[in-house]
Write an enzyme that holds these catalytic residues in place. Structure first.
Site, mmCIF file in Angstrom:
data_model
loop_
_atom_site.group_PDB
_atom_site.id
_atom_site.type_symbol
_atom_site.label_atom_id
_atom_site.label_comp_id
_atom_site.label_asym_id
_atom_site.label_seq_id
_atom_site.Cartn_x
_atom_site.Cartn_y
_atom_site.Cartn_z
ATOM 1 N N ARG A 107 0.891 -1.179 0.000
ATOM 2 C CA ARG A 107 0.000 0.000 0.000
ATOM 3 C C ARG A 107 0.916 1.213 0.000
ATOM 4 O O ARG A 107 1.732 1.388 0.919
ATOM 5 C CB ARG A 107 -0.901 0.008 1.229
ATOM 6 C CG ARG A 107 -1.568 1.358 1.452
ATOM 7 C CD ARG A 107 -2.655 1.330 2.487
ATOM 8 N NE ARG A 107 -3.826 0.644 1.972
ATOM 9 C CZ ARG A 107 -5.035 0.714 2.522
ATOM 10 N NH1 ARG A 107 -5.223 1.432 3.610
ATOM 11 N NH2 ARG A 107 -6.060 0.062 1.999
ATOM 12 N N HIS A 134 -7.541 1.029 -6.219
ATOM 13 C CA HIS A 134 -7.696 0.141 -5.060
ATOM 14 C C HIS A 134 -8.372 -1.152 -5.546
ATOM 15 O O HIS A 134 -9.526 -1.438 -5.198
ATOM 16 C CB HIS A 134 -8.541 0.845 -3.993
ATOM 17 C CG HIS A 134 -8.457 0.217 -2.629
ATOM 18 N ND1 HIS A 134 -7.642 -0.864 -2.346
ATOM 19 C CD2 HIS A 134 -9.094 0.525 -1.468
ATOM 20 C CE1 HIS A 134 -7.787 -1.190 -1.072
ATOM 21 N NE2 HIS A 134 -8.655 -0.361 -0.514
ATOM 22 N N GLN A 137 -10.104 -3.870 -3.167
ATOM 23 C CA GLN A 137 -11.394 -3.435 -2.630
ATOM 24 C C GLN A 137 -12.516 -3.727 -3.614
ATOM 25 O O GLN A 137 -13.570 -4.251 -3.244
ATOM 26 C CB GLN A 137 -11.349 -1.924 -2.333
ATOM 27 C CG GLN A 137 -12.654 -1.371 -1.814
ATOM 28 C CD GLN A 137 -13.012 -1.926 -0.443
ATOM 29 O OE1 GLN A 137 -12.219 -1.840 0.476
ATOM 30 N NE2 GLN A 137 -14.203 -2.503 -0.305
ATOM 31 N N ASP A 225 -17.620 7.255 -0.861
ATOM 32 C CA ASP A 225 -16.364 7.092 -0.123
ATOM 33 C C ASP A 225 -16.094 8.392 0.626
ATOM 34 O O ASP A 225 -16.756 9.406 0.393
ATOM 35 C CB ASP A 225 -15.227 6.758 -1.111
ATOM 36 C CG ASP A 225 -13.972 6.251 -0.418
ATOM 37 O OD1 ASP A 225 -13.997 6.036 0.818
ATOM 38 O OD2 ASP A 225 -12.949 6.080 -1.099
ATOM 39 N N CYS A 266 -16.344 1.553 1.096
ATOM 40 C CA CYS A 266 -15.184 0.685 1.366
ATOM 41 C C CYS A 266 -14.719 0.793 2.820
ATOM 42 O O CYS A 266 -13.980 -0.076 3.289
ATOM 43 C CB CYS A 266 -14.050 1.003 0.402
ATOM 44 S SG CYS A 266 -13.328 2.633 0.611
ATOM 45 N N ARG A 294 -13.204 -8.710 1.727
ATOM 46 C CA ARG A 294 -11.796 -8.402 1.449
ATOM 47 C C ARG A 294 -10.950 -9.641 1.724
ATOM 48 O O ARG A 294 -10.036 -9.983 0.972
ATOM 49 C CB ARG A 294 -11.307 -7.237 2.344
ATOM 50 C CG ARG A 294 -11.955 -5.898 2.067
ATOM 51 C CD ARG A 294 -11.526 -5.329 0.734
ATOM 52 N NE ARG A 294 -10.086 -5.192 0.614
ATOM 53 C CZ ARG A 294 -9.368 -4.171 1.096
ATOM 54 N NH1 ARG A 294 -9.962 -3.165 1.681
ATOM 55 N NH2 ARG A 294 -8.055 -4.118 0.928
HETATM 56 N N1 CP Z 1 -11.075 -0.044 2.649
HETATM 57 C C1 CP Z 1 -9.812 -0.128 3.067
HETATM 58 O O1 CP Z 1 -8.876 -0.307 2.262
HETATM 59 O O2 CP Z 1 -9.668 -0.064 4.417
HETATM 60 P P1 CP Z 1 -8.301 0.178 5.196
HETATM 61 O O3 CP Z 1 -7.789 1.543 4.770
HETATM 62 O O4 CP Z 1 -8.651 0.116 6.647
HETATM 63 O O5 CP Z 1 -7.323 -0.894 4.789
#
Ligand code: CP
Length: 308
Positions: A107, A134, A137, A225, A266, A294
């Site tokens: 990430r 992403h 997700q 979001d 998400c 997830r």
């Molecule tokens: N939706 C998501 O990626 O959550 P986090 O940022 O908690 O990993």
């Protein structure tokens, strides 16, 4: 062995097999304690590095638990604690990590960091979110939609709010899974046009509608979001809130969608900013199924990457 960098760069048949495998693995372990190993242990003797240059709850925990359920081991690394955060190149980091681990999930901020990591690693690399996309997700979101509402092909998805990285992955998925996508938000926060054009070139309807009430008419799925993403400066908060207030997902907006339309986010959510608590906790909301999925979707992604 294959990288999972984006939905638009993964073959559609691979995306479908990942969803099907995720559903099968979820079903096979229904009702078992979370720490129960899966009947199959395809990641036995595999070490997985999970690198986080941004905060995370869902991605961190779901990848870590998923690897363990599949019989593997994890190293959870913070970018700031690695030499990567102190001047070592991404290429050298990728080459070194490839000598220790069998799979890398990262990430990060810039898309280029992910691309360079994948270019120089000799093990598969998974995109755990960048400023641009992403994909893990949205694979979980497609799985969740199909669990509740059947095939997503030909259905209408509406995104209300900021045209951010998560929206971008929805645009990638529209082209690959064949659903129609409407963006509703202020022109200043429009999504990048490239993703929309690419989806259109694959034959799906992708539209921008400034009026949120019109946009959600006939929607099978409404998504929003956070109004301030992790890569946005904190100083932009007030301006963004002013621009996005009209795009809040509330009961009045959901009432204009199909009666059985799903609501997704998400997470993490800012309750009563981008979405009201009444919608988040209401009968159309599947936000916690999304979060759970997830785990299952990423297990299927890891298996696909490693070919196990
Ligand atoms: N939706 C998501 O990626 O959550 P986090 O940022 O908690 O990993």
């Amino acid at each position: 062995m294959t990288d999972f960098l984006d939905i638009n760069t993964t073959p559609p048949e691979a995306l479908r097999s990942i969803i099907d495998n995720a559903l099968a693995m979820k079903s096979a372990r229904k009702g078992q304690p979370k720490g129960t190993p899966d009947a199959e242990q395809p990641l036995a003797n595999h070490m997985v590095a999970l690198i986080f240059e941004k905060p995370s709850t869902r991605t961190r925990v779901s990848f870590d638990v998923g690897v363990r359920q599949l019989g593997g081991q994890t190293l959870v690394l913070s970018g700031a604690d690695m030499q990567l955060g102190h001047g070592e190149t991404i290429a050298d980091t990728a080459r070194v990590l490839s000598r220790y681990v069998d799979l890398i999930m990262i990430r990060t901020f810039e898309e280029q960091t992910l691309v360079e990591m994948a270019e120089h690693a000799t093990v598969p690399v998974i995109n755990g979110l960048t400023n641009r996309s992403h994909p893990c997700q949205i694979m979980a979101d497609i799985m969740t939609f199909e669990e509740h509402s059947g095939p997503i092909k030909g259905r209408k998805v509406v995104w209300s709010g900021d045209g951010n990285n998560v929206f971008n992955s929805f645009a990638h998925a529209a082209g690959q899974f064949g659903f129609d996508l409407t963006f509703t938000g202020p022109p200043t926060l429009d999504p990048e046009p490239g993703s929309l054009d690419e989806a259109r070139s694959r034959g799906v309807n992708v539209t921008i509608e400034r009026d949120p009430a019109k946009a959600v008419e006939g929607a099978d799925l409404v998504v929003t979001d956070t109004w301030v993403s992790m890569h946005d400066p904190a100083s932009a908060r007030e301006r963004r809130h002013n621009q996005l207030r009209a795009y809040q997902v509330n009961e009045a907006l959901m009432a204009r969608a199909k009666p059985d339309a799903l609501f997704m986010h998400c997470l993490p959510a800012h309750r009563d900013d981008e979405v009201t608590s009444a919608v988040m906790d209401g009968p159309n909301s599947v936000i916690f199924d999304e979060a759970e999925n997830r785990l299952h979707a990423q297990k299927a992604i890891m298996r696909w990457c490693l070919g196990v």
